[in-house]
Scaffold this active site. Structure first.
Site, PDB file in Angstrom:
ATOM      1  N   CYS A 123     -10.328   6.765  37.918  1.00 18.02           N
ATOM      2  CA  CYS A 123      -9.773   6.045  36.797  1.00 18.02           C
ATOM      3  C   CYS A 123      -8.151   6.062  36.506  1.00 18.02           C
ATOM      4  CB  CYS A 123     -10.522   6.070  35.347  1.00 18.02           C
ATOM      5  SG  CYS A 123     -10.684   4.473  34.596  1.00 18.02           S
ATOM      6  N   HIS A 238     -16.232   5.458  37.443  1.00 15.38           N
ATOM      7  CA  HIS A 238     -16.593   6.533  36.854  1.00 15.38           C
ATOM      8  C   HIS A 238     -17.675   7.109  37.713  1.00 15.38           C
ATOM      9  CE1 HIS A 238     -13.387   7.388  33.875  1.00 15.38           C
ATOM     10  NE2 HIS A 238     -13.635   6.100  33.745  1.00 15.38           N
ATOM     11  N   GLU A 240     -18.460   9.973  38.191  1.00 15.49           N
ATOM     12  CA  GLU A 240     -18.953  11.537  37.712  1.00 15.49           C
ATOM     13  C   GLU A 240     -19.825  11.182  36.601  1.00 15.49           C
ATOM     14  OE1 GLU A 240     -16.355   9.968  36.712  1.00 15.49           O
ATOM     15  OE2 GLU A 240     -16.393  10.096  34.553  1.00 15.49           O
TER      16      GLU A 240
HETATM   17  N1  LIG Z   1      -6.222   4.748  30.134  1.00 11.26           N
HETATM   18  C1  LIG Z   1      -6.497   4.142  31.362  1.00 11.26           C
HETATM   19  C2  LIG Z   1      -7.624   4.932  32.205  1.00 11.26           C
HETATM   20  C3  LIG Z   1      -8.863   4.727  31.552  1.00 11.26           C
HETATM   21  C4  LIG Z   1      -9.854   5.889  31.476  1.00 11.26           C
HETATM   22  O1  LIG Z   1      -9.803   6.845  32.509  1.00 11.26           O
HETATM   23  N2  LIG Z   1     -11.077   5.841  31.010  1.00 11.26           N
HETATM   24  C5  LIG Z   1     -11.836   6.973  30.850  1.00 11.26           C
HETATM   25  C6  LIG Z   1     -11.795   7.742  29.470  1.00 11.26           C
HETATM   26  C7  LIG Z   1     -12.821   8.814  29.187  1.00 11.26           C
HETATM   27  C8  LIG Z   1     -13.143   9.413  30.463  1.00 11.26           C
HETATM   28  O2  LIG Z   1     -12.609  10.227  31.049  1.00 11.26           O
HETATM   29  O3  LIG Z   1     -14.384   9.001  30.839  1.00 11.26           O
HETATM   30  C9  LIG Z   1      -6.647   2.573  31.232  1.00 11.26           C
HETATM   31  O4  LIG Z   1      -7.151   2.274  30.130  1.00 11.26           O
HETATM   32  O5  LIG Z   1      -6.769   1.897  32.295  1.00 11.26           O
END
Ligand SMILES: N[C@@H](CCC(=O)NCCCC(=O)O)C(=O)O
Length: 277
Positions: A123, A238, A240
């Site tokens: 992400c 994600h 994970e």
């Molecule tokens: N802020 C960026 C990346 C979004 C992101 O990584 N979301 C997950 C946040 C919570 C987690 O770690 O699961 C965007 O908005 O593109």
């Protein structure tokens, strides 16, 4: 084992590869903290590796930290990569940033590419890799004509937020297709930013139905041959999240762990004991 032994010897004692996990920076009350999501640490363990959360390192610390690493996991985060790193201004000042994380991860990614250090970028981590290597991001994908809204419903239960949201088309011939097979997979989606201009040389591994690139792999720098088992992969979703329950996630994590183990075996035939001050 002598508890006073230097870290290099202690690391040599473990056969698990060490995976650096850069922390995010957060102000909690009056105090700044370095934080990392538990699910990323659990994912490194599922990969069979030893997680080592790294604080916002200063440039002179990066080389020493990289020397400890057999892999790198770049996590997601609610914060955005600062658009100045792709020559744009901030479109929405209400969205969180984490400049200290940017200042650490962008050079870290470039050094990891040079070393052939295995990494899995998730992400925000995926977005950081694209920016670090010369690409650019859309700051609000949902505002683009013909694009999906890739953000989660923050009012929904967390299992819904991280639930499967849209298909991806895995492109034939790449790392992801080798692991998962080419064709359609289902992924979750929690992001407002996305790839606008892919960094030079990166290979597209998967796309969303609106054409947004949602996975890429990173070949070695121009003119260098790819080492066997090279694993430098970024994914916008994600894996994970409840990884044990998701065969795709477990395939990715196992492959990442295997690459880190191979890197360790290749590069740590002997662990030089650093002179102690
Ligand atoms: N802020 C960026 C990346 C979004 C992101 O990584 N979301 C997950 C946040 C919570 C987690 O770690 O699961 C965007 O908005 O593109």
């Amino acid at each position: 084992m002598n508890a006073a032994a230097p870290a290099s010897v202690l690391l040599a004692a473990s056969d698990r590869p060490v995976v650096l996990v850069p922390a995010c920076n957060r102000q909690l009350g009056d105090h700044p903290f370095h934080i990392c999501g538990q699910k990323y640490i659990d994912a490194v363990r599922l990969a069979g590796a030893l997680p080592l959360v790294m604080p916002a390192a200063t440039p002179d610390e990066l080389a020493d930290l990289l020397a400890l690493a057999d892999g790198l996991l770049l996590t997601g985060s609610p914060s955005n990569v600062h658009p100045r790193h792709f020559d744009e201004g901030v479109l929405n000042p209400e969205l969180p940033l984490d400049p200290r994380r940017d200042e650490m991860t962008l050079p870290l990614i470039r050094a990891a590419r040079e070393r052939g250090l295995p990494f899995l970028a998730i992400c925000r981590g995926f977005q950081e890799v694209n920016v670090a290597l010369g690409g650019a991001l859309h700051q609000a994908v949902q505002d683009l004509p013909g694009h999906l809204d890739h953000r989660e419903d923050k009012d929904a239960p967390v299992d819904v937020q991280y639930g499967l949201a849209h298909p991806l088309q895995v492109e034939a011939g790449g790392l992801l297709a080798t692991l998962l097979g080419a064709g359609e997979i289902q992924v979750n989606s929690l992001h407002g930013q996305g790839v606008k201009r892919l960094a030079p040389g990166l290979r597209v591994e998967a796309r969303a139905p609106d054409g947004l690139i949602e996975a890429f792999s990173v070949p070695p720098p121009e003119g260098e041959a790819a080492e066997a088992g090279r694993f430098q992969l970024g994914v916008q979703w994600h894996p994970e999240w409840k990884a044990r329950e998701n065969p795709i996630s477990m395939t990715l994590l196992r492959a990442f762990g295997d690459a880190c183990r191979s890197f360790r075996e290749r590069t740590r035939a002997t662990v030089p004991e650093r002179p102690r001050p």
